[in-house]
Write an enzyme that holds these catalytic residues in place. Structure first.
Site, short mmCIF file in Angstrom:
data_model
loop_
_atom_site.label_atom_id
_atom_site.label_comp_id
_atom_site.label_asym_id
_atom_site.label_seq_id
_atom_site.Cartn_x
_atom_site.Cartn_y
_atom_site.Cartn_z
N SER A 146 7.42 9.62 -0.78
CA SER A 146 7.99 8.72 -1.77
C SER A 146 9.36 8.22 -1.27
O SER A 146 9.44 7.67 -0.18
CB SER A 146 8.09 9.42 -3.13
N GLU A 198 -1.68 5.29 -6.76
CA GLU A 198 -0.25 5.60 -6.81
C GLU A 198 0.37 5.26 -8.17
O GLU A 198 1.22 6.00 -8.67
CB GLU A 198 0.50 4.81 -5.73
#
Length: 567
Positions: free
Chosen positions: A240, A364
């Protein structure tokens, strides 16, 4: 008689020279004895847990049986927690480039984790936790005498929160199963680490968090051999925001040579700030702190740390910029640490030419399914999100997602804008200059599938780290076949370990290139797909994702910049 006198003089000179040489020799021998005595005294501290670093001695602990809530599955480890690699960033050091940790005497107890960076708690209160004295790292390694490759891990958390020792990231299983020295680091976050305040005036670093990460990598280079790590075999890894940090550091000249392989999981690399973005957010932060328009960084240094972080959270949720894909915090293109946008640097071939493993998850942003109730609202939102960067090509991209009117299509568009589309662009560019591998994580438990959430953001961490039970989503991921989960964990860890040890995953995983686009899919079984979702990928080819503000020229001009036109 002259002869004996001359001879006597010569003899005297000889003895004088001999005496000087002897004195010098005696002094050298005394110095050597003192040096050895000092070294022996110093090394008297040394054992398998007591290690000398450039700042002083540290003593760790052995984890034999318990890892917080259950036995370690892969054997005992040595671990050192809360080793300082930088000085406190409080007071006059706030917003400045970090300084190395000061030296200490004696042996420092490193059995406890260090303070985390100041950050919000996302609770019903606005409580802020952490300390500005936060530049600490943690080390874990198997209890062996082997010299091992090193993994340096950068945590995620939207550039806002997170720490080196979150339960999932402590690395006990990763270190033992992959047979590595695992280093996880803290760095500054949110308004204190990921906001360029130079537009306010006063001395500051444009990228405090990036500078922290580079300082930590320098510490690893200088010290990791004492912990049995190979400083010439360092893999930089992150997920991330941490994955975006990995890619950013791959384009930083200051970081060159500090790591030799890179793993970027779900990196939102397109969110890197332009100077216009940073100027917008710097002004907004000062306003929400309650300072006058003419304010400097020095004024912000006088404010309470918690108030600065709290004000930053307020502007993130209330400014309305998330609707324009304009996040408060990210690394900034500053012309020094980051000379250009990382995507541009990769496409121009200016990145470090090292092996790269990169990938994303298939769902996601599945939360996007629940953001808007009406189809028309989703379509307008999709266009608004993309138009801030490239109003000309935004409609073409949205059309590739059937207008993004269905909940699933809107969620896929949001996920691809943040994660997948930038990652494929990075992978394609990097494959021209260095070995590159790409993956997609599709595995989801029966509960996640039933809820319509699928393989959400960060779900792969449980498999990579070998500890699915430590995930906050373990109640959702735990329902299903344990054998499938264990097989997937073993498969992913084998590939990651092969890459860390040798610079490439296992042979079943072909390299990625701009034509074939071979992608490893991690599901109940792992398999290769060539050019997945290629229609959607092609829709992004002409979309310009590195110049925020192209679709908002009036706002950019009000900030003192000229908007970039994209025709």
């Amino acid at each position: 008689m002259p002869y004996p006198q001359e001879n006597q003089r010569d003899t005297g000179d000889f003895y004088s020279e001999e005496s000087t040489a002897a004195a010098r020799l005696r002094a050298m021998r005394a110095h050597e004895r003192a040096r050895k005595a000092h070294e022996q005294a110093q090394n008297a501290y040394a054992d398998e847990l007591t290690v000398r670093t450039t700042s002083g001695w540290v003593r760790g602990v052995i984890e034999e049986d318990l890892r917080v809530d259950r036995p370690i599955s892969a054997g005992p480890v040595r671990t050192w927690r809360g080793i300082p690699f930088g000085a406190s960033t409080a007071g006059e050091n706030r917003f400045r480039a970090p300084r190395p940790a000061p030296r200490w005497n004696g042996v420092r107890d490193c059995s406890q984790f260090g303070p985390i960076a100041p950050q919000p708690t996302y609770s019903w209160t606005d409580r802020i936790v952490g300390s500005e004295d936060c530049l600490y790292l943690d080390i874990v390694r198997p209890r062996t005498e082997e010299k091992l490759p090193v993994v340096v891990y950068l945590h995620g958390g939207s550039f806002i929160m997170g720490s080196s020792h979150m339960l999932m990231l402590r690395g006990f299983e990763l270190a033992t199963r992959m047979n590595v020295v695992y280093v996880s680091i803290n760095f500054r976050l949110n308004a204190l680490g990921y906001l360029d305040l130079r537009s306010l005036g006063g001395e500051c670093s444009a990228n405090p968090a990036v500078a922290d990460q580079i300082l930590a990598l320098n510490w690893v280079r200088d010290n990791i051999a004492a912990f049995g790590g190979d400083p010439d075999s360092v893999t930089l890894m992150g997920e991330s925001a941490g994955g975006a940090a990995v890619l950013a550091l791959m384009t930083s000249p200051t970081a060159e040579g500090l790591f030799h392989r890179a793993i970027a999981q779900s990196p939102p690399i397109a969110l890197v700030h332009s100077r216009a973005q940073s100027t917008l957010w710097a002004r907004e932060l000062a306003r929400r702190v309650g300072l006058p328009r003419r304010v400097s960084v020095d004024d912000l240094r006088q404010e309470d740390c918690a108030d600065v972080v709290r004000s930053g959270q307020s502007m993130m949720w209330r400014a309305g910029e998330l609707l324009h894909l304009n996040s408060c915090y990210a690394p900034t293109v500053d012309g020094e640490l980051l000379p250009e946008h990382p995507i541009t640097a990769f496409e121009q071939g200016h990145q470090h030419k090292i092996p790269l493993l990169i990938g994303t998850n298939s769902d996601e942003a599945s939360f996007g399914k629940f953001l808007f109730q009406r189809q028309s609202a989703r379509e307008r939102a999709a266009l608004r999100l993309l138009a801030s960067y490239d109003p000309h090509h935004a409609p073409e991209v949205v059309a590739a997602y059937r207008g993004a009117v269905r909940r699933e299509d809107f969620a896929h568009l949001l996920a691809d804008a943040l994660f997948w589309a930038p990652s494929t662009r990075i992978a394609s560019a990097h494959s021209e200059v260095a070995d590159t591998w790409m993956y997609r994580f599709d595995f989801a438990s029966a509960v996640l599938k039933w809820l319509g959430l699928g393989a959400m953001h960060s779900m792969e961490l449980g498999n990579v780290f070998g500890d699915p039970q430590s995930s906050r989503a373990s109640l959702l991921t735990g329902w299903g076949s344990r054998a499938e989960m264990e097989e997937l964990t073993s498969t992913m860890q084998d590939h990651w370990a092969a890459f860390i040890h040798g610079g490439s995953p296992k042979l079943q995983w072909p390299r990625y290139d701009g034509g074939d686009r071979a992608t490893m899919i991690f599901d109940e079984q792992a398999y290769i797909v060539h050019a997945p979702n290629d229609g959607r990928r092609k829709a992004w080819e002409d979309y310009h994702m590195v110049e925020w503000g192209s679709g908002r020229p009036e706002l950019v001009r009000s900030l003192g910049f000229q908007p970039h036109r994209r025709d």
